[in-house]
Motif scaffolding. Structure first.
Motif, PDB file in Angstrom:
ATOM      1  N   TRP B  27       0.819  -1.206   0.000  1.00  0.00           N
ATOM      2  CA  TRP B  27       0.000   0.000   0.000  1.00  0.00           C
ATOM      3  C   TRP B  27       0.855   1.259   0.000  1.00  0.00           C
ATOM      4  O   TRP B  27       0.601   2.207  -0.742  1.00  0.00           O
ATOM      5  CB  TRP B  27      -0.934  -0.005   1.217  1.00  0.00           C
ATOM      6  CG  TRP B  27      -1.726   1.250   1.333  1.00  0.00           C
ATOM      7  CD1 TRP B  27      -1.565   2.254   2.237  1.00  0.00           C
ATOM      8  CD2 TRP B  27      -2.788   1.673   0.471  1.00  0.00           C
ATOM      9  NE1 TRP B  27      -2.452   3.268   2.001  1.00  0.00           N
ATOM     10  CE2 TRP B  27      -3.215   2.937   0.923  1.00  0.00           C
ATOM     11  CE3 TRP B  27      -3.412   1.094  -0.634  1.00  0.00           C
ATOM     12  CZ2 TRP B  27      -4.246   3.623   0.308  1.00  0.00           C
ATOM     13  CZ3 TRP B  27      -4.445   1.789  -1.252  1.00  0.00           C
ATOM     14  CH2 TRP B  27      -4.851   3.033  -0.779  1.00  0.00           C
ATOM     15  N   LYS B  30       3.019   1.181  -3.387  1.00  0.00           N
ATOM     16  CA  LYS B  30       2.214   1.018  -4.611  1.00  0.00           C
ATOM     17  C   LYS B  30       2.963   0.164  -5.636  1.00  0.00           C
ATOM     18  O   LYS B  30       2.796   0.335  -6.844  1.00  0.00           O
ATOM     19  CB  LYS B  30       1.850   2.377  -5.240  1.00  0.00           C
ATOM     20  CG  LYS B  30       1.103   3.315  -4.292  1.00  0.00           C
ATOM     21  CD  LYS B  30      -0.361   2.987  -4.214  1.00  0.00           C
ATOM     22  CE  LYS B  30      -1.145   3.980  -3.363  1.00  0.00           C
ATOM     23  NZ  LYS B  30      -0.961   3.798  -1.912  1.00  0.00           N
ATOM     24  N   THR B  37       1.713 -13.660  -8.393  1.00  0.00           N
ATOM     25  CA  THR B  37       0.249 -13.731  -8.461  1.00  0.00           C
ATOM     26  C   THR B  37      -0.232 -15.126  -8.079  1.00  0.00           C
ATOM     27  O   THR B  37      -1.256 -15.278  -7.409  1.00  0.00           O
ATOM     28  CB  THR B  37      -0.242 -13.382  -9.884  1.00  0.00           C
ATOM     29  OG1 THR B  37       0.325 -12.136 -10.274  1.00  0.00           O
ATOM     30  CG2 THR B  37      -1.760 -13.265  -9.931  1.00  0.00           C
ATOM     31  N   LEU B  74      -6.953 -11.067  -0.370  1.00  0.00           N
ATOM     32  CA  LEU B  74      -7.837 -10.410  -1.330  1.00  0.00           C
ATOM     33  C   LEU B  74      -7.369  -8.977  -1.600  1.00  0.00           C
ATOM     34  O   LEU B  74      -7.419  -8.503  -2.734  1.00  0.00           O
ATOM     35  CB  LEU B  74      -9.290 -10.427  -0.832  1.00  0.00           C
ATOM     36  CG  LEU B  74      -9.979 -11.801  -0.897  1.00  0.00           C
ATOM     37  CD1 LEU B  74     -11.339 -11.760  -0.190  1.00  0.00           C
ATOM     38  CD2 LEU B  74     -10.155 -12.269  -2.344  1.00  0.00           C
ATOM     39  N   LEU B  75      -6.874  -8.309  -0.551  1.00  0.00           N
ATOM     40  CA  LEU B  75      -6.317  -6.965  -0.732  1.00  0.00           C
ATOM     41  C   LEU B  75      -5.092  -7.023  -1.645  1.00  0.00           C
ATOM     42  O   LEU B  75      -4.940  -6.206  -2.551  1.00  0.00           O
ATOM     43  CB  LEU B  75      -5.934  -6.353   0.629  1.00  0.00           C
ATOM     44  CG  LEU B  75      -7.078  -5.766   1.451  1.00  0.00           C
ATOM     45  CD1 LEU B  75      -6.601  -5.423   2.863  1.00  0.00           C
ATOM     46  CD2 LEU B  75      -7.624  -4.502   0.775  1.00  0.00           C
ATOM     47  N   LEU B  77      -4.411  -9.247  -3.873  1.00  0.00           N
ATOM     48  CA  LEU B  77      -4.876  -9.565  -5.221  1.00  0.00           C
ATOM     49  C   LEU B  77      -5.404  -8.297  -5.911  1.00  0.00           C
ATOM     50  O   LEU B  77      -5.108  -8.037  -7.081  1.00  0.00           O
ATOM     51  CB  LEU B  77      -5.979 -10.621  -5.134  1.00  0.00           C
ATOM     52  CG  LEU B  77      -6.304 -11.382  -6.417  1.00  0.00           C
ATOM     53  CD1 LEU B  77      -5.099 -12.181  -6.901  1.00  0.00           C
ATOM     54  CD2 LEU B  77      -7.494 -12.320  -6.191  1.00  0.00           C
ATOM     55  N   TYR B  78      -6.149  -7.503  -5.158  1.00  0.00           N
ATOM     56  CA  TYR B  78      -6.649  -6.232  -5.679  1.00  0.00           C
ATOM     57  C   TYR B  78      -5.488  -5.317  -6.058  1.00  0.00           C
ATOM     58  O   TYR B  78      -5.482  -4.703  -7.130  1.00  0.00           O
ATOM     59  CB  TYR B  78      -7.570  -5.568  -4.643  1.00  0.00           C
ATOM     60  CG  TYR B  78      -7.978  -4.171  -5.010  1.00  0.00           C
ATOM     61  CD1 TYR B  78      -8.896  -3.942  -6.027  1.00  0.00           C
ATOM     62  CD2 TYR B  78      -7.431  -3.077  -4.338  1.00  0.00           C
ATOM     63  CE1 TYR B  78      -9.259  -2.656  -6.373  1.00  0.00           C
ATOM     64  CE2 TYR B  78      -7.791  -1.786  -4.675  1.00  0.00           C
ATOM     65  CZ  TYR B  78      -8.700  -1.577  -5.694  1.00  0.00           C
ATOM     66  OH  TYR B  78      -9.060  -0.303  -6.045  1.00  0.00           O
ATOM     67  N   PHE B  79      -4.474  -5.247  -5.186  1.00  0.00           N
ATOM     68  CA  PHE B  79      -3.292  -4.417  -5.468  1.00  0.00           C
ATOM     69  C   PHE B  79      -2.588  -4.912  -6.735  1.00  0.00           C
ATOM     70  O   PHE B  79      -2.127  -4.120  -7.551  1.00  0.00           O
ATOM     71  CB  PHE B  79      -2.297  -4.463  -4.301  1.00  0.00           C
ATOM     72  CG  PHE B  79      -2.774  -3.802  -3.037  1.00  0.00           C
ATOM     73  CD1 PHE B  79      -3.876  -2.952  -3.030  1.00  0.00           C
ATOM     74  CD2 PHE B  79      -2.102  -4.021  -1.833  1.00  0.00           C
ATOM     75  CE1 PHE B  79      -4.303  -2.345  -1.854  1.00  0.00           C
ATOM     76  CE2 PHE B  79      -2.526  -3.412  -0.668  1.00  0.00           C
ATOM     77  CZ  PHE B  79      -3.631  -2.575  -0.670  1.00  0.00           C
ATOM     78  N   LYS B  80      -2.465  -6.255  -6.859  1.00  0.00           N
ATOM     79  CA  LYS B  80      -1.778  -6.830  -8.022  1.00  0.00           C
ATOM     80  C   LYS B  80      -2.417  -6.358  -9.324  1.00  0.00           C
ATOM     81  O   LYS B  80      -1.744  -6.151 -10.322  1.00  0.00           O
ATOM     82  CB  LYS B  80      -1.849  -8.365  -7.991  1.00  0.00           C
ATOM     83  CG  LYS B  80      -0.720  -9.098  -7.322  1.00  0.00           C
ATOM     84  CD  LYS B  80       0.667  -8.741  -7.816  1.00  0.00           C
ATOM     85  CE  LYS B  80       1.203  -9.593  -8.938  1.00  0.00           C
ATOM     86  NZ  LYS B  80       2.650  -9.281  -9.198  1.00  0.00           N
ATOM     87  N   PHE B  81      -3.733  -6.205  -9.302  1.00  0.00           N
ATOM     88  CA  PHE B  81      -4.423  -5.831 -10.532  1.00  0.00           C
ATOM     89  C   PHE B  81      -4.682  -4.336 -10.660  1.00  0.00           C
ATOM     90  O   PHE B  81      -5.101  -3.872 -11.714  1.00  0.00           O
ATOM     91  CB  PHE B  81      -5.721  -6.628 -10.680  1.00  0.00           C
ATOM     92  CG  PHE B  81      -5.460  -8.071 -10.983  1.00  0.00           C
ATOM     93  CD1 PHE B  81      -5.073  -8.455 -12.265  1.00  0.00           C
ATOM     94  CD2 PHE B  81      -5.546  -9.039  -9.994  1.00  0.00           C
ATOM     95  CE1 PHE B  81      -4.786  -9.787 -12.546  1.00  0.00           C
ATOM     96  CE2 PHE B  81      -5.267 -10.368 -10.272  1.00  0.00           C
ATOM     97  CZ  PHE B  81      -4.886 -10.742 -11.551  1.00  0.00           C
ATOM     98  N   SER B  82      -4.415  -3.561  -9.597  1.00  0.00           N
ATOM     99  CA  SER B  82      -4.677  -2.127  -9.694  1.00  0.00           C
ATOM    100  C   SER B  82      -3.398  -1.287  -9.724  1.00  0.00           C
ATOM    101  O   SER B  82      -3.401  -0.205 -10.311  1.00  0.00           O
ATOM    102  CB  SER B  82      -5.604  -1.658  -8.566  1.00  0.00           C
ATOM    103  OG  SER B  82      -5.074  -1.975  -7.318  1.00  0.00           O
TER     104      SER B  82
END
Lengths: 85, 85
Positions: B27, B30, B37, B74-75, B77-82
């Motif tokens: 976080w 970034k 993954t 899940l966070l 995973l979200y970071f990986k894609f955002s």
């Protein structure tokens, strides 16, 4: 065996292989700057604690899963200190 | 309680917090390019499987530890894609 025992065995299997792709990626890229050293250290410690617990309760799945995780975490720790970030 | 039960509880606690520093680091920076993954996906799946197992055997420590791990994974995973790698 009850139905949920299969979840336990499947969980053990998944836990065992968790860090295999991470070790492979780190080895290939020689880049580990984004990995948290604290997370790796906690995995080393937690796998060790679970391994003692697994031996104490004579649980094969707990022993095997955490032996693999411990080995992978030690490799990641070695990479953290040997590869430049 | 036997001596090894304390190892089980300590292991549960450590497992719970494993990915907290990783989420924090990701976080802040970034940057998640070095995270595998596959490893994150396996953690999501394994924590889900362990959560079902924990509910089935009515084990508080297994339920709590894997709920936290699932949320953290899940966070990630979200970071990986955002975040851009």
């Amino acid at each position: 065996m009850q139905w949920f025992d299969y979840f336990g065995y499947f969980g053990s299997f998944l836990t065992s292989i968790t860090f295999v792709p991470q070790v492979y990626k780190a080895w290939k890229s020689k880049s580990v700057g984004d990995l948290s050293t604290w997370t790796v250290l906690i995995v080393v410690l937690s796998a060790s604690v679970w391994l003692v617990y697994g031996i104490a309760i004579a649980s094969g799945p707990v022993m095997i899963a955490n032996s693999v995780v411990l080995l992978m975490a030690l490799l990641l720790l070695y990479f953290k200190f040997s590869f430049k970030s």
